[in-house]
Design a protein around this motif. Structure first.
Motif, PDB file in Angstrom:
ATOM      1  N   SER A 302       0.935  -1.502   0.115  1.00  0.00           N
ATOM      2  CA  SER A 302      -0.333   0.031   0.070  1.00  0.00           C
ATOM      3  C   SER A 302       0.436   1.316   0.313  1.00  0.00           C
ATOM      4  N   LYS A 303       2.000   1.299   0.791  1.00  0.00           N
ATOM      5  CA  LYS A 303       2.934   2.436   0.312  1.00  0.00           C
ATOM      6  C   LYS A 303       3.398   2.701  -1.030  1.00  0.00           C
ATOM      7  N   GLU A 304       3.787   1.822  -1.020  1.00  0.00           N
ATOM      8  CA  GLU A 304       4.359   1.843  -2.834  1.00  0.00           C
ATOM      9  C   GLU A 304       2.879   2.460  -3.864  1.00  0.00           C
ATOM     10  N   VAL A 305       1.742   1.856  -3.462  1.00  0.00           N
ATOM     11  CA  VAL A 305       0.866   2.526  -4.080  1.00  0.00           C
ATOM     12  C   VAL A 305       1.062   4.072  -4.080  1.00  0.00           C
ATOM     13  N   CYS A 306       0.573   4.659  -3.064  1.00  0.00           N
ATOM     14  CA  CYS A 306       1.059   5.798  -2.283  1.00  0.00           C
ATOM     15  C   CYS A 306       2.497   6.635  -2.893  1.00  0.00           C
ATOM     16  N   ASP A 307       3.014   5.851  -2.640  1.00  0.00           N
ATOM     17  CA  ASP A 307       4.805   6.959  -2.878  1.00  0.00           C
ATOM     18  C   ASP A 307       4.771   7.529  -4.256  1.00  0.00           C
ATOM     19  N   PRO A 308       5.200   8.381  -4.077  1.00  0.00           N
ATOM     20  CA  PRO A 308       5.000   9.436  -5.497  1.00  0.00           C
ATOM     21  C   PRO A 308       6.236   9.098  -6.283  1.00  0.00           C
ATOM     22  N   GLU A 309       7.270   8.450  -5.097  1.00  0.00           N
ATOM     23  CA  GLU A 309       8.025   8.340  -6.317  1.00  0.00           C
ATOM     24  C   GLU A 309       8.319   6.773  -6.866  1.00  0.00           C
ATOM     25  N   ILE A 310       7.211   6.013  -6.378  1.00  0.00           N
ATOM     26  CA  ILE A 310       6.825   4.474  -7.138  1.00  0.00           C
ATOM     27  C   ILE A 310       5.493   4.671  -7.715  1.00  0.00           C
ATOM     28  N   GLY A 311       4.043   4.336  -6.462  1.00  0.00           N
ATOM     29  CA  GLY A 311       2.779   4.890  -7.532  1.00  0.00           C
ATOM     30  C   GLY A 311       2.741   6.165  -9.346  1.00  0.00           C
ATOM     31  N   GLY A 312       3.421   7.194  -7.790  1.00  0.00           N
ATOM     32  CA  GLY A 312       3.218   8.225  -8.703  1.00  0.00           C
ATOM     33  C   GLY A 312       3.975   8.525 -10.466  1.00  0.00           C
ATOM     34  N   LYS A 313       4.985   7.135 -10.655  1.00  0.00           N
ATOM     35  CA  LYS A 313       5.045   7.319 -11.867  1.00  0.00           C
ATOM     36  C   LYS A 313       5.322   6.687 -12.351  1.00  0.00           C
ATOM     37  N   ILE A 314       4.096   5.363 -12.198  1.00  0.00           N
ATOM     38  CA  ILE A 314       3.764   3.972 -12.822  1.00  0.00           C
ATOM     39  C   ILE A 314       2.741   4.746 -13.864  1.00  0.00           C
ATOM     40  N   VAL A 315       2.280   4.826 -14.958  1.00  0.00           N
ATOM     41  CA  VAL A 315       1.039   5.491 -15.717  1.00  0.00           C
ATOM     42  C   VAL A 315       0.269   4.315 -15.582  1.00  0.00           C
ATOM     43  N   MET A 316      -0.527   3.850 -15.726  1.00  0.00           N
ATOM     44  CA  MET A 316      -1.350   2.544 -15.999  1.00  0.00           C
ATOM     45  C   MET A 316      -2.687   3.318 -17.260  1.00  0.00           C
ATOM     46  N   CYS A 317      -2.248   2.151 -17.714  1.00  0.00           N
ATOM     47  CA  CYS A 317      -3.346   1.619 -19.405  1.00  0.00           C
ATOM     48  C   CYS A 317      -4.412   2.068 -19.248  1.00  0.00           C
ATOM     49  N   PRO A 318      -5.479   2.591 -19.940  1.00  0.00           N
ATOM     50  CA  PRO A 318      -6.544   2.984 -19.544  1.00  0.00           C
ATOM     51  C   PRO A 318      -8.166   1.929 -19.528  1.00  0.00           C
ATOM     52  N   GLN A 319      -8.854   1.468 -18.948  1.00  0.00           N
ATOM     53  CA  GLN A 319      -9.435   0.118 -18.431  1.00  0.00           C
ATOM     54  C   GLN A 319     -10.972   0.311 -19.186  1.00  0.00           C
ATOM     55  N   CYS A 320     -10.582   1.283 -20.827  1.00  0.00           N
ATOM     56  CA  CYS A 320     -11.851   1.240 -21.545  1.00  0.00           C
ATOM     57  C   CYS A 320     -11.157   1.225 -22.780  1.00  0.00           C
ATOM     58  N   ASP A 321     -12.185   1.431 -23.630  1.00  0.00           N
ATOM     59  CA  ASP A 321     -11.422   1.993 -25.287  1.00  0.00           C
ATOM     60  C   ASP A 321     -11.433   3.453 -24.995  1.00  0.00           C
ATOM     61  N   LYS A 322     -11.082   3.463 -26.208  1.00  0.00           N
ATOM     62  CA  LYS A 322     -10.743   4.927 -26.465  1.00  0.00           C
ATOM     63  C   LYS A 322     -11.254   6.277 -26.000  1.00  0.00           C
ATOM     64  N   ASP A 323     -12.521   6.447 -25.067  1.00  0.00           N
ATOM     65  CA  ASP A 323     -12.377   7.866 -24.342  1.00  0.00           C
ATOM     66  C   ASP A 323     -12.000   8.139 -22.671  1.00  0.00           C
ATOM     67  N   CYS A 324     -11.245   6.607 -22.841  1.00  0.00           N
ATOM     68  CA  CYS A 324     -10.737   6.604 -21.096  1.00  0.00           C
ATOM     69  C   CYS A 324      -9.378   6.696 -21.261  1.00  0.00           C
ATOM     70  N   LYS A 325      -8.703   7.348 -20.257  1.00  0.00           N
ATOM     71  CA  LYS A 325      -7.461   7.896 -20.450  1.00  0.00           C
ATOM     72  C   LYS A 325      -6.244   6.861 -19.560  1.00  0.00           C
ATOM     73  N   PHE A 326      -5.192   8.248 -19.821  1.00  0.00           N
ATOM     74  CA  PHE A 326      -3.627   7.162 -18.875  1.00  0.00           C
ATOM     75  C   PHE A 326      -4.041   7.812 -17.551  1.00  0.00           C
ATOM     76  N   TRP A 327      -3.090   6.967 -16.533  1.00  0.00           N
ATOM     77  CA  TRP A 327      -3.949   7.556 -15.090  1.00  0.00           C
ATOM     78  C   TRP A 327      -2.209   6.502 -14.363  1.00  0.00           C
ATOM     79  N   ARG A 328      -2.328   7.565 -12.931  1.00  0.00           N
ATOM     80  CA  ARG A 328      -1.459   7.204 -12.710  1.00  0.00           C
ATOM     81  C   ARG A 328      -1.926   6.215 -11.034  1.00  0.00           C
ATOM     82  N   LEU A 329      -0.877   5.455 -10.637  1.00  0.00           N
ATOM     83  CA  LEU A 329      -1.091   4.299 -10.263  1.00  0.00           C
ATOM     84  C   LEU A 329      -1.650   5.070  -8.512  1.00  0.00           C
ATOM     85  N   ASN A 330      -0.965   5.990  -8.079  1.00  0.00           N
ATOM     86  CA  ASN A 330      -1.266   6.776  -6.803  1.00  0.00           C
ATOM     87  C   ASN A 330      -2.663   6.777  -6.403  1.00  0.00           C
TER      88      ASN A 330
END
Length: 877
Positions: A302-330
């Motif tokens: 949970s700390k890794e997810v909330c850490d700006p240096e770990i979760g804040g730098k991980i860019v997650m793929c969109p979870q739906c097609d077309k209109d969904c955007k990239f998002w940060r794990l934190n």
């Protein structure tokens, strides 16, 4: 029709009935509002019938026909004393059971009555030791006295001298008398057309010929009766059981059974025992919740997810097609912390504990139930005492040869008719279940659409108005909460629609119980099963997503798993269901009675001038199914407490709080808002017992699979013991550091298909992460599953097999070593059977002695006396 006003000043007339053994007279009310007797003060009122006087209405053909039915019905009530009390358009018929009739039907119904005081010293059980310590929590012994314990035997009117008859007027309790009266009323014919015979007060009530049929309450619930012969048991029940001030007290089960009958008593005994056992589970579940709450800040992943240096730098793929955007794990930081509360090793321990708890609960209930069976004289009731239903007897027009006895007997349906009745109801119930599954699919499609809509808004950086809640309102959480609320509404609507379907009394109660439970099982649990075992399990990867119905992209779980969403679903459904049911059970009967009083122009104060039977008529009538829906409500709750407890350890706590209210709400409802129920015999909770056992067995499998497939516990254990050390990392000691990075695979954004490529361009990124165990792009086996994935699958399978076998073995051992019937109860049952044989049947030996002459007398007469077959049968035990 609204209840009428009180008019005690009426004339007295005599109505002649065809049968000489019955009479019916119309008399005026004598002004004694609390009396339970006829005007002579001797004959007890055992039952009340209410019908409209058609002479005071327009004389129509249908009215004439209805009056003929009433007249014929009265004429068939042999040896019953009837007296009509006129009140405007309503006729209140008071039914009295004479002593001879009581004796006859007590023998017909095999009612057990005392033969001598119990001379076996009872061995104090664990519960009695506890009761000595918790005496303040029991009803006041000065008000509710403990009655003398007797050995009992089935009543036989030819052997009255062997029963403890001190006073004929009180030998048969009011509950027994009203039960026998209803037995007669339910079998009295009112119409005969050729070979077709119609009978029973139930059908006359359904057709509207009679407006009511009920036994009397013995007094008002909040005012003690001034009549010297009134036991005031209703008043005592309200004060010591149903009143809110008595919420902390144990239930007076013996008085409940005495007043309402064994069937009501066994329900409240089961509900009280279940609530008591829930207290143990609630304490352990609350401890598990506190442990998770305290450790949420120390969780490494949970700390890794909330850490700006770990979760804040991980860019997650969109979870739906077309209109969904990239998002940060934190952005899921708060959700990951909340997940730690429910997804920890304490939850695993609690799930195993609950699997053992449910077995102990069911086995201890069997023992307690056996004690109640003996104390309440319902041992072997189903084999000896239960009479055939009158509706069943009325339909027995087909002959069938019994394969065992070889004797022809009548049955209600032919072979073809039986197949017809089995096929069409089954088809209809299947249709109802398919309707529920269709609603689940519809809610799933809503989830996909809602997630798509929330993803486009809640990920937008310039949405200032949501800034204070932005950390908490994630697309996953918003979708889960709204979908859960919709599920509650759909469940309640489908539940009401199914309950309103036409249903006759002729259905067997156990069959109805099973059918209704299967419907409710699918209705309440289908969405939970979907989240636990279907959602996020087959989603593919961003380059090749899996689509539902070829159109809707399958819903993915949060990076922490779907467990938090399952927890949300359970808490909303359990909470919403409990609130709605309590409102329905308290508010609806009260409003109906209030409306009836308003329409009739009466008030509570006006009850002081009305007779007991009219006060009871103003109350709500009992449903034909009695406590069926109360049992169903509690069994559904039992399923939530046991089937999904691995995801929600607070479920026993919520159930305990709800049940503490449920006991008092049900007690208040039947004591104050409903007419007195016709007492019924019952030795067990019936078909609910095997249903509870089935849920207990299924709960082991569901909780094990929730931990294995819905929780993230197994992947964390695999990483900690196998993949957190060299050669997979540079660490030489086991650690959870780096777990989040190991569970997120890499995807090249150039590999998006045209159907799933995001419309918003990616800024300064070439890859994104997604939750799976797949090889990265550029690898010879890119996007195939890694070794880590197969290790996790193997660990999940091993976990399920090992834990299930250990728990099932433990349950089997516990069920074997805990006897269903306590040894002391077995001794008392054997003692009672022995006394029955010695005391009741020794009279046969005396008769045989009188009949058989001495050898000298027989020689003098020159013949040997031989007993006939009928005489021998008379002396047979």
């Amino acid at each position: 029709m609204s209840p009428p006003a009180c008019h005690p000043q009426t004339s007295e007339t005599q109505v002649d009935l065809p049968d000489d053994d019955c009479f019916c007279s119309q008399v005026e009310f004598n002004g004694k509002t609390d009396t339970l007797f006829f005007n002579d003060g001797v004959r007890r009122i055992d039952f009340i019938l209410v019908y409209e006087d058609e002479d005071k209405k327009e004389f129509e053909k249908r009215h004439t026909f209805a009056r003929q039915k009433v007249h014929i019905f009265f004429s068939q009530l042999l040896q019953c004393l009837l007296q009509n009390v006129i009140d405007e358009n309503l006729m209140f018929v008071k039914v009295h059971m004479p002593w001879d009739v009581l004796c006859t039907y007590a023998e017909v119904l095999h009612i057990k009555l005392p033969i001598q005081p119990n001379d076996l010293s009872s061995r104090p059980s664990l519960w009695r030791y506890v009761s000595c310590v918790t005496k303040p929590f029991y009803p006041d012994e000065k008000l509710i006295h403990k009655e003398t314990d007797y050995f009992t035997a089935p009543f036989e009117k030819d052997r009255l001298e062997y029963f403890c008859i001190k006073d004929r007027d009180i030998f048969f309790t009011p509950a027994m008398r009203s039960r026998m009266a209803f037995y007669i009323l339910s079998r009295a014919p009112y119409e005969i057309r050729g070979s077709i015979k119609k009978f029973g007060i139930t059908k006359l009530l359904d057709s509207g010929v009679y407006k009511g049929a009920y036994p009397l309450h013995d007094c008002r619930f909040n005012v003690e009766s001034i009549e010297s012969d009134c036991p005031n048991e209703r008043y005592l029940l309200f004060q010591e059981w149903a009143h809110p001030k008595s919420f902390y007290k144990m239930q007076p089960l013996d008085l409940i059974r005495k007043y309402y009958g064994e069937k009501i008593g066994i329900y409240f005994a089961w509900l009280g025992f279940y609530t008591l056992m829930l207290a143990v589970a609630a304490v352990v579940g609350l401890g598990c919740f506190i442990y998770g709450y305290k450790t949420q800040e120390t969780s490494t992943w949970s700390k890794e997810v909330c850490d700006p240096e770990i979760g804040g730098k991980i860019v997650m793929c969109p979870q739906c097609d077309k209109d969904c955007k990239f998002w940060r794990l934190n952005s899921t930081c708060e959700a990951s912390k909340k997940l730690c509360i429910f997804d920890n090793f304490g939850t695993l321990v609690f799930a195993v504990f609950m699997s053992i708890w449910v077995t102990v609960f069911l086995e201890l209930w069997k023992r307690y139930q056996a004690e109640l069976e003996y104390e309440w004289d319902t041992v072997e009731f189903l084999e000896q005492e239960e009479p055939p239903r009158p509706e069943y007897e009325a339909k027995c027009i087909y002959e069938k040869k019994n394969p065992i006895t070889g004797v022809k007997e009548t049955v209600p349906y032919s072979t073809c008719g039986k197949c017809f009745r089995l096929f069409f109801p089954a088809s209809f119930h299947i249709f109802q279940i398919m309707l529920i599954l269709a609603s689940v699919v519809a809610i799933t499609i809503y989830r996909l659409a809602a997630f798509f809509a929330f993803s486009t808004k809640l990920r937008t950086e310039d949405l200032k108005e949501l800034e204070p809640l932005k950390e908490y309102v994630t697309p996953q959480m918003a979708t889960a909460v709204t979908a859960s609320l919709i599920s509650v509404v759909v469940i309640m609507i489908l539940n009401m629609l199914y309950e309103r379907l036409p249903r006759t009394r002729t259905e067997y109660e156990n069959s109805l119980t099973l059918k209704m439970f299967l419907f409710q099982f699918v209705n309440y649990y289908s969405s939970c099963f979907y989240i636990a075992f279907a959602k996020g399990k087959a989603v593919g990867f961003p380059g090749q997503p899996v689509y539902l119905l070829g159109k809707y992209r399958n819903e993915e779980c949060d990076p922490g798993g779907c467990l938090i969403e399952l927890t949300t679903q359970l808490s909303i459904i359990m909470g919403g269901k409990a609130i709605w049911n309590n409102i329905q059970e308290v508010l609806f009967p009260w409003l109906k009675n209030l409306y009836a009083r308003h329409c009739s122009g009466q008030s509570v104060a006006s009850d002081k001038g009305c007779p007991r039977w009219e006060q009871d008529y103003r109350l709500q009538s009992i449903s034909k199914l009695g406590l069926f829906y109360e049992y169903l409500e509690m069994v559904i709750q039992f399923g939530f407490v046991t089937l999904f407890v691995a995801s929600f350890p607070l479920a026993p706590v919520l159930a305990l709080v709800n049940n503490l209210f449920e006991i008092r709400v049900d007690a208040w409802k039947i004591t104050t808002q409903f007419r007195r129920m016709v007492p019924e015999k019952a030795s067990t909770i019936g078909a609910w017992q095997p249903i509870l056992q089935g849920i207990a067995i299924l709960a082991v499998a569901t909780n094990t699979m929730i931990i294995a497939f819905t929780s993230d516990m197994i992947p964390r254990l695999v990483y900690y013991w196998a993949f957190s050390v060299y050669p997979y990392t540079e660490n030489y000691s086991n650690t959870m550091t780096g777990y989040i990075n190991s569970t997120l695979s890499i995807f090249n954004i150039s590999d998006f298909s045209e159907e799933s490529r995001p419309l918003s361009p990616a800024r300064n990124i070439t890859t994104c992460r997604y939750r799976d165990f797949r090889y990265p792009p550029g690898h010879p086996r890119e996007y195939d599953h890694t070794v880590y994935y197969w290790h996790v699958i193997a660990a999940k399978m091993a976990f399920i097999i090992v834990v299930e076998h250990i728990v099932y073995l433990t349950k089997f051992i516990l069920a074997y070593i805990i006897p269903d019937v306590p040894y002391a109860v077995k001794e008392q049952i054997k003692r009672e059977k022995y006394l029955t044989q010695v005391i009741l049947h020794e009279t046969n030996l005396k008769l045989v002695t009188k009949r058989i002459k001495s050898p000298e007398d027989e020689l003098q007469e020159g013949t040997i006396h031989k007993l006939s077959a009928e005489e021998l049968l008379d002396f047979d035990d």
